[in-house]
Design a protein around this motif. Sequence first.
Motif, mmCIF file in Angstrom:
data_model
loop_
_atom_site.group_PDB
_atom_site.id
_atom_site.type_symbol
_atom_site.label_atom_id
_atom_site.label_comp_id
_atom_site.label_asym_id
_atom_site.label_seq_id
_atom_site.Cartn_x
_atom_site.Cartn_y
_atom_site.Cartn_z
ATOM 1 N N SER A 37 -16.916 17.345 23.423
ATOM 2 C CA SER A 37 -16.364 16.021 23.683
ATOM 3 C C SER A 37 -16.884 15.504 25.021
ATOM 4 O O SER A 37 -17.288 16.284 25.890
ATOM 5 C CB SER A 37 -14.833 16.068 23.695
ATOM 6 N N LEU A 38 -16.845 14.204 25.175
ATOM 7 C CA LEU A 38 -17.318 13.592 26.417
ATOM 8 C C LEU A 38 -16.524 14.113 27.619
ATOM 9 O O LEU A 38 -17.072 14.246 28.714
ATOM 10 C CB LEU A 38 -17.208 12.068 26.313
ATOM 11 N N GLU A 39 -15.256 14.435 27.398
ATOM 12 C CA GLU A 39 -14.421 14.962 28.484
ATOM 13 C C GLU A 39 -14.921 16.315 28.991
ATOM 14 O O GLU A 39 -14.648 16.691 30.119
ATOM 15 C CB GLU A 39 -12.960 15.099 28.025
ATOM 16 N N TYR A 68 -17.529 0.972 16.985
ATOM 17 C CA TYR A 68 -17.167 2.179 17.739
ATOM 18 C C TYR A 68 -17.202 1.924 19.237
ATOM 19 O O TYR A 68 -18.042 1.174 19.727
ATOM 20 C CB TYR A 68 -18.121 3.331 17.404
ATOM 21 N N PRO A 69 -16.338 2.637 19.975
ATOM 22 C CA PRO A 69 -16.387 2.529 21.440
ATOM 23 C C PRO A 69 -17.693 3.109 21.982
ATOM 24 O O PRO A 69 -18.262 4.036 21.405
ATOM 25 C CB PRO A 69 -15.198 3.383 21.910
ATOM 26 N N LYS A 70 -18.133 2.574 23.100
ATOM 27 C CA LYS A 70 -19.366 3.051 23.732
ATOM 28 C C LYS A 70 -19.293 4.549 24.038
ATOM 29 O O LYS A 70 -20.292 5.259 23.914
ATOM 30 C CB LYS A 70 -19.657 2.274 25.023
ATOM 31 N N GLU A 71 -18.124 5.029 24.423
ATOM 32 C CA GLU A 71 -17.964 6.449 24.730
ATOM 33 C C GLU A 71 -18.284 7.316 23.509
ATOM 34 O O GLU A 71 -18.904 8.374 23.638
ATOM 35 C CB GLU A 71 -16.536 6.743 25.221
ATOM 36 N N THR A 72 -17.865 6.870 22.341
ATOM 37 C CA THR A 72 -18.139 7.616 21.105
ATOM 38 C C THR A 72 -19.633 7.642 20.815
ATOM 39 O O THR A 72 -20.189 8.688 20.463
ATOM 40 C CB THR A 72 -17.366 6.996 19.924
ATOM 41 N N ILE A 73 -20.277 6.501 20.979
ATOM 42 C CA ILE A 73 -21.722 6.414 20.738
ATOM 43 C C ILE A 73 -22.472 7.318 21.711
ATOM 44 O O ILE A 73 -23.390 8.058 21.320
ATOM 45 C CB ILE A 73 -22.204 4.952 20.838
ATOM 46 N N LEU A 74 -22.074 7.316 22.981
ATOM 47 C CA LEU A 74 -22.723 8.171 23.979
ATOM 48 C C LEU A 74 -22.489 9.646 23.654
ATOM 49 O O LEU A 74 -23.404 10.469 23.785
ATOM 50 C CB LEU A 74 -22.224 7.843 25.378
ATOM 51 N N GLU A 75 -21.287 9.973 23.212
ATOM 52 C CA GLU A 75 -20.986 11.354 22.822
ATOM 53 C C GLU A 75 -21.892 11.790 21.669
ATOM 54 O O GLU A 75 -22.433 12.895 21.682
ATOM 55 C CB GLU A 75 -19.515 11.459 22.424
ATOM 56 N N ALA A 96 -28.506 22.965 24.812
ATOM 57 C CA ALA A 96 -29.552 22.975 25.842
ATOM 58 C C ALA A 96 -29.098 23.751 27.078
ATOM 59 O O ALA A 96 -29.869 24.538 27.649
ATOM 60 C CB ALA A 96 -29.927 21.542 26.223
ATOM 61 N N ALA A 97 -27.856 23.551 27.505
ATOM 62 C CA ALA A 97 -27.334 24.266 28.671
ATOM 63 C C ALA A 97 -27.351 25.770 28.414
ATOM 64 O O ALA A 97 -27.705 26.555 29.300
ATOM 65 C CB ALA A 97 -25.913 23.795 28.987
ATOM 66 N N ARG A 98 -27.025 26.154 27.199
ATOM 67 C CA ARG A 98 -27.003 27.585 26.856
ATOM 68 C C ARG A 98 -28.420 28.154 26.756
ATOM 69 O O ARG A 98 -28.677 29.264 27.233
ATOM 70 C CB ARG A 98 -26.211 27.798 25.568
ATOM 71 N N VAL A 99 -29.334 27.386 26.151
ATOM 72 C CA VAL A 99 -30.717 27.864 26.000
ATOM 73 C C VAL A 99 -31.399 28.017 27.360
ATOM 74 O O VAL A 99 -32.010 29.040 27.637
ATOM 75 C CB VAL A 99 -31.526 26.900 25.090
ATOM 76 N N TYR A 100 -31.306 27.000 28.201
ATOM 77 C CA TYR A 100 -32.071 27.006 29.449
ATOM 78 C C TYR A 100 -31.355 27.666 30.631
ATOM 79 O O TYR A 100 -32.008 28.195 31.528
ATOM 80 C CB TYR A 100 -32.476 25.580 29.837
ATOM 81 N N PHE A 101 -30.007 27.599 30.639
ATOM 82 C CA PHE A 101 -29.288 28.091 31.811
ATOM 83 C C PHE A 101 -28.226 29.147 31.504
ATOM 84 O O PHE A 101 -27.578 29.642 32.416
ATOM 85 C CB PHE A 101 -28.661 26.914 32.573
ATOM 86 N N GLY A 102 -28.029 29.466 30.223
ATOM 87 C CA GLY A 102 -27.080 30.506 29.861
ATOM 88 C C GLY A 102 -25.639 30.184 30.179
ATOM 89 O O GLY A 102 -24.845 31.069 30.502
ATOM 90 N N LYS A 103 -25.287 28.907 30.110
ATOM 91 C CA LYS A 103 -23.920 28.484 30.405
ATOM 92 C C LYS A 103 -23.566 27.285 29.544
ATOM 93 O O LYS A 103 -24.445 26.678 28.928
ATOM 94 C CB LYS A 103 -23.757 28.144 31.880
ATOM 95 N N SER A 104 -22.305 26.926 29.520
ATOM 96 C CA SER A 104 -21.895 25.755 28.743
ATOM 97 C C SER A 104 -22.222 24.477 29.522
ATOM 98 O O SER A 104 -22.416 24.508 30.742
ATOM 99 C CB SER A 104 -20.390 25.808 28.448
ATOM 100 N N ALA A 105 -22.254 23.378 28.825
ATOM 101 C CA ALA A 105 -22.568 22.086 29.453
ATOM 102 C C ALA A 105 -21.560 21.745 30.548
ATOM 103 O O ALA A 105 -21.923 21.143 31.555
ATOM 104 C CB ALA A 105 -22.609 20.984 28.407
ATOM 105 N N SER A 106 -20.319 22.136 30.372
ATOM 106 C CA SER A 106 -19.283 21.810 31.357
ATOM 107 C C SER A 106 -19.543 22.467 32.710
ATOM 108 O O SER A 106 -18.988 22.045 33.722
ATOM 109 C CB SER A 106 -17.903 22.214 30.838
#
Length: 181
Positions: free
Chosen positions: A2-4, A89-96, A114-124
């Motif tokens: 989620s965007l959050e 749709y809200p812009k936030e949904t489209i960006l998500e 991508a975060a997991r592949v390149y840096f071994g961590k979650s996006a958050s």
Amino acid sequence: VSLEQIPESVICGTVAAEDKTFWTNPGFDPLGIARALYDNLRGSDIQGGSSITQQVVKNSVIPIEERYEKKYSRKVKEILIAVELTRLYPKETILEWYINTNLYGNLAYGIDAAARVYFGKSASQLTISEAATLIAIPQYPGMNPFDNPEAALERKELILGRMLEEGCITSEEAEQASNEE
């Protein structure tokens, strides 16, 4: 994700790099389209003019066999669908959707992959430096940290510059991110 769950640096940086009029445009960037059309008519290299919403449409709605056709009819179809998507749709949904479906190279679709592949961590957990590195990849998937580390660093610096220009980060944060390995 989620965007959050996505760091603000990824959200702001993606908009700064891909479509700085995203939050206010009707699904397409009229000036970007005009610039691309003008350049195309002059015989210059074909360049993008697609908004984030248009890219979502291209990658999710337009049939695969049509996606890379260099036809004005495909672009018009893309724009009309993008306008309708923006209406529905809200812009936030489209960006998500955009952030979660983009190809970030090495079969990583979406920012969390991508975060997991390149840096071994979650996006958050991404730092600003890591976020800028990933934000740069969708425009040129071959210029990623594994396949072309030098180009990935150069692209990271360009994205940090855009993030600074658009107020996503401070000059101190840009300098710190630039110095981070």
